[in-house]
Design a protein around this motif. Structure first.
Motif, PDB file in Angstrom:
ATOM      1  N   ASN A 115       0.793  -1.232   0.000  1.00 36.60           N
ATOM      2  CA  ASN A 115       0.000   0.000   0.000  1.00 36.60           C
ATOM      3  C   ASN A 115       0.826   1.283   0.000  1.00 36.60           C
ATOM      4  N   ASP A 116       2.075   1.236  -0.496  1.00 35.54           N
ATOM      5  CA  ASP A 116       2.840   2.483  -0.545  1.00 35.54           C
ATOM      6  C   ASP A 116       2.977   3.006  -1.976  1.00 35.54           C
ATOM      7  N   GLN A 117       1.912   2.829  -2.749  1.00 32.69           N
ATOM      8  CA  GLN A 117       1.867   3.401  -4.085  1.00 32.69           C
ATOM      9  C   GLN A 117       1.175   4.770  -4.028  1.00 32.69           C
ATOM     10  N   SER A 118       0.915   5.365  -5.174  1.00 36.08           N
ATOM     11  CA  SER A 118       0.346   6.713  -5.205  1.00 36.08           C
ATOM     12  C   SER A 118      -1.139   6.646  -5.563  1.00 36.08           C
ATOM     13  N   PRO A 119      -2.039   6.785  -4.589  1.00 34.70           N
ATOM     14  CA  PRO A 119      -3.478   6.618  -4.839  1.00 34.70           C
ATOM     15  C   PRO A 119      -4.138   7.891  -5.355  1.00 34.70           C
ATOM     16  N   ASN A 120      -5.407   7.752  -5.699  1.00 28.75           N
ATOM     17  CA  ASN A 120      -6.214   8.914  -6.076  1.00 28.75           C
ATOM     18  C   ASN A 120      -6.256   9.874  -4.887  1.00 28.75           C
ATOM     19  N   PRO A 121      -5.836  11.120  -5.055  1.00 27.77           N
ATOM     20  CA  PRO A 121      -5.774  12.040  -3.909  1.00 27.77           C
ATOM     21  C   PRO A 121      -7.129  12.343  -3.294  1.00 27.77           C
ATOM     22  N   ARG A 122      -8.201  12.147  -4.054  1.00 26.94           N
ATOM     23  CA  ARG A 122      -9.542  12.465  -3.538  1.00 26.94           C
ATOM     24  C   ARG A 122     -10.118  11.369  -2.654  1.00 26.94           C
TER      25      ARG A 122
ATOM     26  N   LEU B 119       7.992  10.700   5.481  1.00 25.59           N
ATOM     27  CA  LEU B 119       9.296  11.131   4.974  1.00 25.59           C
ATOM     28  C   LEU B 119       9.309  12.629   4.656  1.00 25.59           C
ATOM     29  N   HIS B 120       8.757  13.403   5.600  1.00 24.81           N
ATOM     30  CA  HIS B 120       8.776  14.873   5.541  1.00 24.81           C
ATOM     31  C   HIS B 120       7.877  15.457   4.449  1.00 24.81           C
ATOM     32  N   GLN B 121       6.948  14.663   3.935  1.00 23.33           N
ATOM     33  CA  GLN B 121       6.110  15.146   2.833  1.00 23.33           C
ATOM     34  C   GLN B 121       4.645  14.776   3.058  1.00 23.33           C
ATOM     35  N   ASP B 122       3.740  15.643   2.598  1.00 26.24           N
ATOM     36  CA  ASP B 122       2.322  15.278   2.580  1.00 26.24           C
ATOM     37  C   ASP B 122       2.165  14.088   1.647  1.00 26.24           C
ATOM     38  N   THR B 123       1.540  13.030   2.149  1.00 29.67           N
ATOM     39  CA  THR B 123       1.505  11.768   1.404  1.00 29.67           C
ATOM     40  C   THR B 123       0.123  11.129   1.469  1.00 29.67           C
ATOM     41  N   GLY B 124      -0.393  10.755   0.313  1.00 27.47           N
ATOM     42  CA  GLY B 124      -1.640  10.007   0.258  1.00 27.47           C
ATOM     43  C   GLY B 124      -1.369   8.515   0.384  1.00 27.47           C
TER      44      GLY B 124
ATOM     45  N   ARG C 154       6.101   8.483  -6.166  1.00 23.14           N
ATOM     46  CA  ARG C 154       5.269   8.329  -4.970  1.00 23.14           C
ATOM     47  C   ARG C 154       4.503   9.593  -4.623  1.00 23.14           C
ATOM     48  N   TRP C 155       5.083  10.744  -4.891  1.00 25.38           N
ATOM     49  CA  TRP C 155       4.476  12.012  -4.483  1.00 25.38           C
ATOM     50  C   TRP C 155       4.024  12.838  -5.675  1.00 25.38           C
ATOM     51  N   LYS C 156       3.461  12.191  -6.672  1.00 26.04           N
ATOM     52  CA  LYS C 156       3.041  12.930  -7.873  1.00 26.04           C
ATOM     53  C   LYS C 156       1.734  13.689  -7.668  1.00 26.04           C
ATOM     54  N   HIS C 157       0.977  13.364  -6.603  1.00 24.47           N
ATOM     55  CA  HIS C 157      -0.278  14.057  -6.327  1.00 24.47           C
ATOM     56  C   HIS C 157      -0.100  15.016  -5.148  1.00 24.47           C
ATOM     57  N   ARG C 158      -0.780  16.148  -5.223  1.00 23.18           N
ATOM     58  CA  ARG C 158      -0.763  17.093  -4.122  1.00 23.18           C
ATOM     59  C   ARG C 158      -1.950  16.847  -3.197  1.00 23.18           C
ATOM     60  N   ARG C 159      -1.742  17.162  -1.963  1.00 23.98           N
ATOM     61  CA  ARG C 159      -2.816  17.038  -0.976  1.00 23.98           C
ATOM     62  C   ARG C 159      -3.938  18.026  -1.322  1.00 23.98           C
ATOM     63  N   PRO C 160      -5.193  17.555  -1.406  1.00 25.53           N
ATOM     64  CA  PRO C 160      -6.304  18.469  -1.685  1.00 25.53           C
ATOM     65  C   PRO C 160      -6.435  19.537  -0.603  1.00 25.53           C
ATOM     66  N   ALA C 161      -6.946  20.667  -0.972  1.00 23.80           N
ATOM     67  CA  ALA C 161      -7.108  21.766  -0.009  1.00 23.80           C
ATOM     68  C   ALA C 161      -8.110  21.401   1.084  1.00 23.80           C
ATOM     69  N   ARG C 162      -9.128  20.636   0.699  1.00 24.44           N
ATOM     70  CA  ARG C 162     -10.139  20.208   1.676  1.00 24.44           C
ATOM     71  C   ARG C 162     -10.231  18.692   1.649  1.00 24.44           C
ATOM     72  N   LEU C 163     -10.214  18.096   2.836  1.00 29.24           N
ATOM     73  CA  LEU C 163     -10.281  16.641   2.958  1.00 29.24           C
ATOM     74  C   LEU C 163     -11.587  16.231   3.629  1.00 29.24           C
ATOM     75  N   GLN C 164     -12.078  15.046   3.234  1.00 27.49           N
ATOM     76  CA  GLN C 164     -13.266  14.481   3.852  1.00 27.49           C
ATOM     77  C   GLN C 164     -12.875  13.806   5.172  1.00 27.49           C
ATOM     78  N   PRO C 165     -13.832  13.596   6.081  1.00 26.42           N
ATOM     79  CA  PRO C 165     -13.511  12.979   7.383  1.00 26.42           C
ATOM     80  C   PRO C 165     -12.785  11.642   7.255  1.00 26.42           C
ATOM     81  N   GLU C 166     -13.132  10.850   6.224  1.00 25.23           N
ATOM     82  CA  GLU C 166     -12.492   9.540   6.066  1.00 25.23           C
ATOM     83  C   GLU C 166     -11.069   9.646   5.524  1.00 25.23           C
TER      84      GLU C 166
END
Length: 302
Positions: free
Chosen positions: A185-192, A200-205, A280-292
């Motif tokens: 599970n350390d691949q790059s998922p859909n950010p949504r 590792l010092h980075q926002d990570t999905g 691994r970090w090709k997606h940016r963290r969305p500005a707003r996240l859902q509770p889940e």
């Protein structure tokens, strides 16, 4: 025609001795990383952001260790097409009492890994060694001939390969013994839909499949690290860490947070033994996240 030729070459390479395969790996490593410069920019960006306290001179040995690790993975995977059970069990060694105890109690479990060591070796080791039925979640290849080649290699000792989109139906089937569900599970998922944390010092999905399946089926979760033996090329140590036996008791995404912290620590201890060429970090963290997508507040340590 080209596919047939390539598969013939793969089969021919799989019959080489381990010694000759590692000679092949050395040549391939030079070709990919010194001549072709395979994903050099991705590798260095990942390393610099993950280890901001290190300069390029300090990072260079990590990059070189990864280069050899990457091509070793390629040739080792080819050899697994022919390797015996004894060979597999000699090359991956560790304490499996946690798994034996789960089986003795009739418990199925989620078995989660990162891209460390040789996960294809871990797959064959598990199906040859564990008493559980081993179910591996994977993404099928688009080329059917290559898909069949890899499926035959991965199921040689009785493991079951199931595409992620089919896993919920698979787990509803009646079974005569407990199962282990293998997920990387350390691949790059859909950010949504990802769980977001610092890694590792980075926002990570992070893929939420481990968390969702464990909660839905009330499955214990264990994490496995494949630590490279620094003294013997092609040998690994299997370190199994229980995450939880009661996923519903943990806060939402508590399973993932515990697992990602162990993975991070393992990478820091042996950094060349991870897939640094992956975006691994090709997606940016969305500005707003859902509770889940966040760690439930009651688990916060602040």
């Amino acid at each position: 025609m080209l596919t047939t030729l390539f598969i013939s070459l793969l089969n021919a390479f799989s019959r080489l001795s381990w010694r000759n395969l590692y000679r092949l790996s050395d040549g391939l490593s030079w070709l990919l990383f010194n001549l072709v410069k395979y994903r050099q920019q991705v590798i260095w960006q990942n390393l610099r952001l993950s280890f901001p306290d290190k300069n390029d001179q300090q990072l260079r040995p990590i990059a070189r260790a990864f280069h050899r690790h990457f091509t070793d993975l390629i040739v080792e995977t080819l050899k697994l097409r022919q390797a015996s059970v004894q060979d597999v069990q000699e090359r991956l060694v560790g304490d499996i009492s946690v798994i034996n105890d789960l089986y003795a109690r009739g418990k199925s479990a989620v078995f989660v890994l990162g891209h460390r060591g040789n996960w294809e070796l871990a797959n064959l080791f598990a199906s040859a060694t564990f008493k559980h039925e081993c179910i591996v979640v994977y993404k099928p290849l688009s080329n059917q001939r290559f898909e069949e080649w890899f499926r035959q290699m991965r199921t040689r000792f009785g493991g079951t390969m199931v595409p992620m989109r089919e896993i919920y139906g698979e787990l509803l089937k009646p079974r005569t013994r407990p199962y282990l569900l293998f997920l990387v599970n350390d691949q790059s998922p859909n950010p949504r839909s990802a769980y977001w944390t610092r890694f590792l010092h980075q926002d990570t999905g992070v893929y939420r499949g481990v968390e969702a399946i464990a909660r839905k089926y009330d499955l214990p979760v264990v994490y496995a690290d494949l630590r490279r033996d620094e003294e013997r090329r092609g040998y690994y140590w299997l370190d199994i860490t229980p995450i939880t036996e009661e996923p519903a008791v943990l806060p939402v995404n508590g399973v993932l947070e515990k697992q990602i912290r162990i993975l991070e620590n393992d990478i820091v201890k042996q950094p060349g033994n991870w897939l640094w060429s992956h975006k691994r970090w090709k997606h940016r963290r969305p500005a707003r996240l859902q509770p889940e997508q966040i760690l439930e507040a009651r688990y916060d340590r602040e």
